[in-house]
Scaffold this motif. Structure first.
Motif, short mmCIF file in Angstrom:
data_model
loop_
_atom_site.label_atom_id
_atom_site.label_comp_id
_atom_site.label_asym_id
_atom_site.label_seq_id
_atom_site.Cartn_x
_atom_site.Cartn_y
_atom_site.Cartn_z
N ILE A 1 4.54 -21.15 5.49
CA ILE A 1 4.60 -20.93 6.93
C ILE A 1 4.33 -19.47 7.19
N TRP A 2 3.52 -19.21 8.22
CA TRP A 2 3.18 -17.83 8.54
C TRP A 2 4.12 -17.28 9.60
N PRO A 3 4.53 -16.01 9.53
CA PRO A 3 4.15 -15.05 8.50
C PRO A 3 4.96 -15.21 7.22
N VAL A 4 4.44 -14.65 6.15
CA VAL A 4 5.15 -14.62 4.88
C VAL A 4 6.05 -13.40 4.84
N PHE A 5 7.32 -13.63 4.58
CA PHE A 5 8.27 -12.53 4.44
C PHE A 5 8.65 -12.39 2.98
N PRO A 6 8.58 -11.17 2.45
CA PRO A 6 8.91 -10.99 1.02
C PRO A 6 10.28 -11.53 0.63
N TYR A 7 11.26 -11.43 1.52
CA TYR A 7 12.61 -11.85 1.14
C TYR A 7 12.72 -13.36 0.93
N GLU A 8 11.72 -14.10 1.36
CA GLU A 8 11.74 -15.55 1.19
C GLU A 8 11.40 -15.97 -0.23
N ALA B 1 0.84 -1.19 0.00
CA ALA B 1 0.00 0.00 0.00
C ALA B 1 0.88 1.24 0.00
N PRO B 2 0.34 2.37 -0.46
CA PRO B 2 1.14 3.60 -0.48
C PRO B 2 1.69 3.94 0.89
N GLY B 3 2.99 4.17 0.95
CA GLY B 3 3.62 4.55 2.20
C GLY B 3 3.84 3.43 3.19
N LYS B 4 3.53 2.21 2.78
CA LYS B 4 3.69 1.06 3.69
C LYS B 4 4.64 0.03 3.09
N GLU B 5 5.15 -0.82 3.96
CA GLU B 5 6.02 -1.89 3.48
C GLU B 5 5.19 -2.99 2.83
N ARG B 6 5.84 -3.72 1.95
CA ARG B 6 5.18 -4.86 1.32
C ARG B 6 4.91 -5.91 2.39
N GLU B 7 3.69 -6.45 2.37
CA GLU B 7 3.30 -7.43 3.39
C GLU B 7 2.71 -8.67 2.74
N GLY B 8 3.00 -9.81 3.34
CA GLY B 8 2.39 -11.04 2.90
C GLY B 8 0.97 -11.12 3.40
N ILE B 9 0.05 -11.57 2.55
CA ILE B 9 -1.34 -11.69 2.97
C ILE B 9 -1.86 -13.10 2.90
N SER B 10 -1.22 -13.95 2.10
CA SER B 10 -1.68 -15.34 2.04
C SER B 10 -0.64 -16.21 1.35
N CYS B 11 -0.62 -17.49 1.71
CA CYS B 11 0.22 -18.45 0.99
C CYS B 11 -0.53 -19.78 0.90
N ILE B 12 -0.10 -20.60 -0.06
CA ILE B 12 -0.70 -21.91 -0.26
C ILE B 12 0.42 -22.88 -0.61
N SER B 13 0.36 -24.05 -0.02
CA SER B 13 1.40 -25.04 -0.25
C SER B 13 1.33 -25.59 -1.67
#
Length: 125
Positions: A104-111, A40-52
């Protein structure tokens, strides 16, 4: 060449729904964990969901739990994010990403090593 292409973003009113798609080319998705992230504008990239890789494990951020549904179709080399009851706070650029790790939660972008180009979702009346 490994490529991810997102689609389905757009402008929607609060309470509305959108379905994002991410199609992979250049590789088979069935051995990769898939994630959706947003920035989102002005915010860091965040993980919102993952699926195996098999689709048997899913995880969600608290902010979207109960409203968003992640799914995948390995036969179509694609993954999806069904977004319901959208709120203005969901406005962001949404990215799909894949890697050979675990959902695995949380999702980190660097992964995640492989990313789509992003699709804009705007929730506004």
């Amino acid at each position: 060449q490994l490529q991810l292409v997102e689609s389905g973003g757009g402008l929607v009113q609060p309470g509305g729904s959108l379905r994002l798609s991410c199609v992979a080319s250049g590789f088979a998705l069935d051995s990769y964990v898939f994630a959706w992230l947003r920035e989102a504008p002005g915010k860091e990239r965040e993980g919102i969901s993952c699926i195996s890789s098999s689709g048997g494990v899913t995880n969600y951020a608290d902010s979207v739990k109960g409203r968003f549904i992640i799914s995948r179709d390995n036969a179509k080399n694609a993954a999806y994010l069904q977004m319901n009851s959208l709120e203005p706070e969901d406005t962001a650029v949404y990215y799909c990403a894949v890697d050979k790790n675990f959902c695995i939660w949380p999702v980190f972008p660097y992964e995640y090593d492989y990313w789509g180009q992003g699709t804009q979702v705007t929730v506004s009346s």
